[in-house]
Each structure stands twice: as structure tokens, then as C-alpha cells.
Design a protein around this motif. Sequence first.
Motif, PDB file in Angstrom:
ATOM      1  N   PHE A 309      -2.515  -2.567  -2.817  1.00 45.91           N
ATOM      2  CA  PHE A 309      -1.584  -1.917  -1.888  1.00 45.91           C
ATOM      3  C   PHE A 309      -2.372  -0.899  -1.051  1.00 45.91           C
ATOM      4  CE2 PHE A 309       1.331  -3.127  -5.322  1.00 45.91           C
ATOM      5  CZ  PHE A 309       2.436  -3.585  -4.627  1.00 45.91           C
ATOM      6  N   ARG A 310      -1.891  -0.650   0.170  1.00 47.35           N
ATOM      7  CA  ARG A 310      -2.454   0.437   0.962  1.00 47.35           C
ATOM      8  C   ARG A 310      -1.444   1.579   0.953  1.00 47.35           C
ATOM      9  NH1 ARG A 310      -3.254   0.430   6.321  1.00 47.35           N
ATOM     10  NH2 ARG A 310      -2.150  -1.537   6.600  1.00 47.35           N
ATOM     11  N   CYS A 311      -1.870   2.755   0.490  1.00 47.93           N
ATOM     12  CA  CYS A 311      -0.894   3.841   0.291  1.00 47.93           C
ATOM     13  C   CYS A 311      -1.302   5.069   1.074  1.00 47.93           C
ATOM     14  CB  CYS A 311      -0.840   4.250  -1.184  1.00 47.93           C
ATOM     15  SG  CYS A 311      -0.532   2.886  -2.300  1.00 47.93           S
ATOM     16  N   HIS A 312      -0.307   5.747   1.611  1.00 47.17           N
ATOM     17  CA  HIS A 312      -0.546   7.071   2.173  1.00 47.17           C
ATOM     18  C   HIS A 312      -0.335   8.067   1.032  1.00 47.17           C
ATOM     19  CE1 HIS A 312      -0.509  10.467   4.818  1.00 47.17           C
ATOM     20  NE2 HIS A 312       0.682  10.820   4.395  1.00 47.17           N
ATOM     21  N   VAL A 313      -1.234   9.023   0.909  1.00 51.87           N
ATOM     22  CA  VAL A 313      -1.130   9.976  -0.212  1.00 51.87           C
ATOM     23  C   VAL A 313       0.006  10.966   0.080  1.00 51.87           C
ATOM     24  CG1 VAL A 313      -2.360  11.733  -1.546  1.00 51.87           C
ATOM     25  CG2 VAL A 313      -3.615   9.774  -0.600  1.00 51.87           C
ATOM     26  N   GLN A 325       0.939  -5.713   2.639  1.00 54.84           N
ATOM     27  CA  GLN A 325       0.641  -6.876   3.493  1.00 54.84           C
ATOM     28  C   GLN A 325      -0.668  -7.580   3.139  1.00 54.84           C
ATOM     29  OE1 GLN A 325       2.508  -6.296   7.663  1.00 54.84           O
ATOM     30  NE2 GLN A 325       2.080  -4.263   6.877  1.00 54.84           N
ATOM     31  N   ALA A 326      -1.555  -6.865   2.418  1.00 55.55           N
ATOM     32  CA  ALA A 326      -2.777  -7.544   1.979  1.00 55.55           C
ATOM     33  C   ALA A 326      -2.499  -8.425   0.763  1.00 55.55           C
ATOM     34  CB  ALA A 326      -3.840  -6.502   1.643  1.00 55.55           C
ATOM     35  N   LEU A 327      -1.322  -8.265   0.171  1.00 52.09           N
ATOM     36  CA  LEU A 327      -0.999  -9.002  -1.056  1.00 52.09           C
ATOM     37  C   LEU A 327      -0.041 -10.158  -0.820  1.00 52.09           C
ATOM     38  CD1 LEU A 327      -0.321  -5.970  -3.429  1.00 52.09           C
ATOM     39  CD2 LEU A 327      -2.131  -7.654  -3.695  1.00 52.09           C
ATOM     40  N   SER A 328       0.773 -10.063   0.241  1.00 56.46           N
ATOM     41  CA  SER A 328       1.836 -11.053   0.391  1.00 56.46           C
ATOM     42  C   SER A 328       2.325 -11.112   1.836  1.00 56.46           C
ATOM     43  CB  SER A 328       2.995 -10.657  -0.528  1.00 56.46           C
ATOM     44  OG  SER A 328       4.146 -11.366  -0.189  1.00 56.46           O
TER      45      SER A 328
END
Length: 385
Positions: A309-313, A325-328
Motif C-alpha cells: 500500500f502507499r500511505c500518507h503518514v 492501486q499497486a496491489l489491485s
Amino acid sequence: MTINRESIKAKLFGESVIRGMTRLCREYDGVNLSQGFPDFPAPGLIKESACKAVMADVNQYAITWGSASLRTAIVAKMRSFYDMEIDSETEITVTCGATEAMISALLAVVNPGDEVIIFAPFYENYGPDAIICDAVPRYVQLRAPDWNFDRAELEAAFTEKTRAIIVNTPHNPTGKVFSQAELEIISELCCRHDVLAITDEIYEHILYDEVRHLPLATLPGMAERTITINGISKTYSVTGWRIGYCLAAPEITSGIRKIHDFLTVGAPAPLQEAAAQMMACGNDYYLDLAKFYRVKRDFLLKILTDVGFRCHVPQGAYYIMADFQALSDLGDLEFAHYLVKEKGVASVPGSSFLPPGEPESGQVRFCFCKTDETLQAAAQRLQAL
Ligand SMILES: Cc1ncc(COP(=O)(O)O)c(C=O)c1O
């Protein structure tokens, strides 16, 4: 034949997606990282105080706008944290949660057709709240990854029809904490256009990385035009107790009190006494709360990032918006359903925080107000992604 007995208004919105995900989670025996409620005990002091109040027969209606003890405790807390002087007799309304505070505030100040500015993504309730009071929502985008707003877009959203702006900081679902500079832009526009601000500050003490919470009402010119909403659900881990409050100038409070009275009469009397006792706790409680959640935030951030996942801290509150979106390639609703049904972890689709008709968000929201065991169970399941 099914008879449709819903009003036109009720047809304009669906059931809460967040609470729906909790139900789905139960059905699939999942780990619930969807709805923002702690799965650990509340502090001993607040529980013991509630028991004492019940045993002392505090069983009848409290004063409609809140028990004197709770209003006094709120005044002391606002003074100690923010140097704000609130009049307990004329400027406080205790409500059934921040949820009721928000709808009572809107019903008290908004006329049909008035525009209300809402930053999107936004806490799900604000959409139906606007519909219930016949307001026209004007959305201003908070843009990922930093969730900043564009000053020109905000300026353009203020029109002669604007009655109020809702500001939620620390913010659900993004974890954004509005900076002083951002709040100054908002306050300048409110003063220039004679617009009210309704703030939702329910995560005021859940802050990370030295970030400070600044109530909008403390900025110049804002005390008389701000309705400050807060509650005990998140700070004292008692989301089921349903105690919140609104702080506003007397001429605004009088309207809020009338709406509140005829909506609910009052918030639970013995629990108001317990909240008053708890509010007298020292500053260490709040510092420990933030530290406690910081560890959980960092744990879940690492798990989500490692999985892809790409997360904003988040700087505050207890949620992580995660880009999947990188996963599915799935839409966010399908992805959230897949995650709970196939992997056993419940999240909330990002689109449920967006205005109707917005394109897919590509994000889901996870909450981390859970025990270490719950977060570890979620981590194990997520690693199978
Ligand atoms: C921003 C925000 N406001 C209000 C609430 C609900 O507050 P209460 O439990 O006091 O009604 C929530 C709950 O998740 C929330 O995230």
C-alpha cells in the motif's frame, strides 16, 4: 409488493458505509479495522465514576444543555489547553455525541438553500447532515498525498449564499492536522464573507510528531463566529456513551439548545457526571494517549507499506488512508469487500468519504485504535495479500 414509506429526504442518502463494513466484518469473522472505535477498555476513572453516578441515583434528565458539573469541567479544560474563556451558562450545549452536536448546530444556523463548504474527503456524516438541513454542500478538495487545499479553490467556494464552513481537524479520514497558516486563510475568508465556522475537533488530543492542534475559535475575529464541536468518544475511548458538546457565542448557542432540546432532551445524565470527573485528569493522560496511538500508527504503517500500500503518514486521529492501486485494479468498494471476505480484514472504501459521483478513490481507510493483538492478527492476514 414492497411499500415504500421513505421520505424524499431519507431516499437521498444510503446507510453508513462505515457501519455497514462493521456488519460485514462480523458476518465474515474478520478483523475490524473499519469503524473507529477502540476494542480495549476505557480508563478506570471514567468507568468507576459512571458506576458511582448510577449508584448515587443520577437517573433522571440532566439539564437540557448539560449538567453543571460537566459544563464546569469543559470550561476548565478549554482554559487550561487553549486559554479560551467559555461561559458555562450561555455558551455550552452538551449533546448526544459530536454527531448530534453537528446536526443540531447545522439545523440551528442554516436555512434551506444556504451553502455549506465541506473539505473532501470528509467524515461520512457531513453529507447526510447537509441534506437533513436542506443545505447545499460546496466541496473543496484536499489533495493527496499531503491533503492540502488550494487557496484559490477555497476562495471561489465562498459565495453570497455561503452560510458556514465545516472544518474537521485533526481530520478523519486523512489524519491531516490543519496548520496555523491554513486556519488563518479560512478565518480570513469567514470574516470577509461573514460566514460561520463549524469545527469538529473530536481528535484534538490524538496528535503525532510534535504537531499542535489549534482551535479555529482562538483566531482573531473567530470566537463570535465559530461553533466548536467536541466530545468524549475518542479521547476517553467511550464511543458508545454518546456525550459530545458544542461551544458557541450565546446568540448561536440559544438556537442550538432549542434544536437539541427537541431532538434528544439531553445526553445520558450519569455519564455526564463521569465525563466531568474524567476531564479533571492531568495532562499526562493526554500525552500518554498520543504516545500510545503513535506506536500503533507506526506498526500499521509499516505493515501496510511492506505489503504494497502507499500511505500518507497521518499527523493526527487514528486512521490511515492507504492507496492500493499497486496491489489491485478493483474499485475501492470491491477491494474493501474482497479484503474482508477473502482476507478477513475490514477497511472502509475511500469513496465513502467523497461527494456523490466522484471517481474511484483507489484508497481504503484502516483504523488503528485497536489492541496490539487485533493489529497483529490484521498484519498476519494482510501479509497474505
Ligand atoms: C470526525 C468525526 N466526528 C465525529 C465522530 C463521531 O463522534 P461521536 O461519537 O461523539 O458522535 C467521528 C467518529 O468516528 C468522527 O470521526
